[in-house]
Design a protein around this motif. Sequence first.
Motif: not given
Length: 429
Positions: A155-165
């Motif tokens: 899995i790869f996930a991102a939050m805060a640094v992108c518009g939506t999770p």
Amino acid sequence: MSLREEIWEAVRPQVQDSRLAAASENQDVSEVCQKVAKELISGYEARELSTTGRHLSEEDVEWMWDQVSALLGAGPMERFLRRKDVENIYVFGPNHAVLGLVGGRQEHVMEPVFQNEDDMIRYISHLAVTHGQTGRRFDQSAPLLDLRLRSGERIFAAMAVCGTPFLTIRCHRHQVIRLEDLVESGSLSEQAADFLRAAVKPPAPSNVLVCGALGSGKTTLLRALLAEVGPSEIVCTLEQTFELFLEQSHPLTFSVETREANSDGSGEITMEELAKRSLRSGADRVIVGELRGSEAATFLSACGTGSDGSMATIHASSSRQALSRLVRYCLSSGIAGVQSALVQEAAEVIHLVVHLRGDPRTGFRGVNAITEVLGSEGDRFETHDIFGRRQRGGPLELLGRPRNPEVIERVEEAGLDMSDWSENAGGGG
């Protein structure tokens, strides 16, 4: 909020705590959590019944146990992960998900996957803490997550640094695949499959570089090539993330993968370190799942020091670009030498480059060209296309008989008879 949702909001954190406690004490997590959930749900329902007169319907109880099952499994993703035709899951915020299916097809999920962005972030945080090989954080201070689940998915996930999770789950289906399967699907011609089989079989296998864009089928082809490995050969596979699973079909396999640093910054194992140490393993072949940097120098060294039949994949849009990128990665490792010397070394030990191409319009993925390395002149590789597609979507055809005497000798020693191969106008460089 309905009664079942109120009760679940109270029960969920206690079940999560039970899961962590059971895992730390090596207890049966599922059994412990189901027992705790049953007691809690019954207790909360009895309290509501005596104070407000409300109670759970059979449908509510079934919904509650679905939530428990999701919590113990992979939550909202569990239904997608159970499908054998799903290869990748892309979640663009709580309301938009796309499934990447076998064969390159896509399926859009039409209903919301999560209640809101906070719910999605809590879910990913839960995966990071409880489902990974090692615990990870996913919050404002650690907004990017790269993690392999215990069940094998990446899995790869991102939050805060992108518009939506954002969340991606790559599902590695561990099926055994052979060159015959690729012929049947149209990815390879029968003649090209015979050539590749002879090229990688003992007793004198060639060193092969497999290249293509993301999702073009590089790992699938590498698995098929590895199915031709001799039963007595010892193979070492090096990967960023386990994807080859060669040990399932070849018991004499030593498989290792990189490891990120843990929360205190220690424990990292890089691909470069794995590659260097692999040379001491005594393996007959060294297989690198994907060349991305300085480990390319060690792979080149393995190819030139007796590990015939070594293979690797690399991101590139053509065979020539793959070779150039290999050299650039070697230079980035800081090894002494000029580019022309590295080109010469690579030309001497890399025998074949197989380029794959995917067509997003149709979902087709297949071999686009099989190229032999003839030598070098200065900092330029001399190559010759043995097989290729004369036009996009066309059949894979023989463009010209092999010209490299070493390649010819190796495939003939493996039993390939090329006496009836017709000579056509071939590509080269």
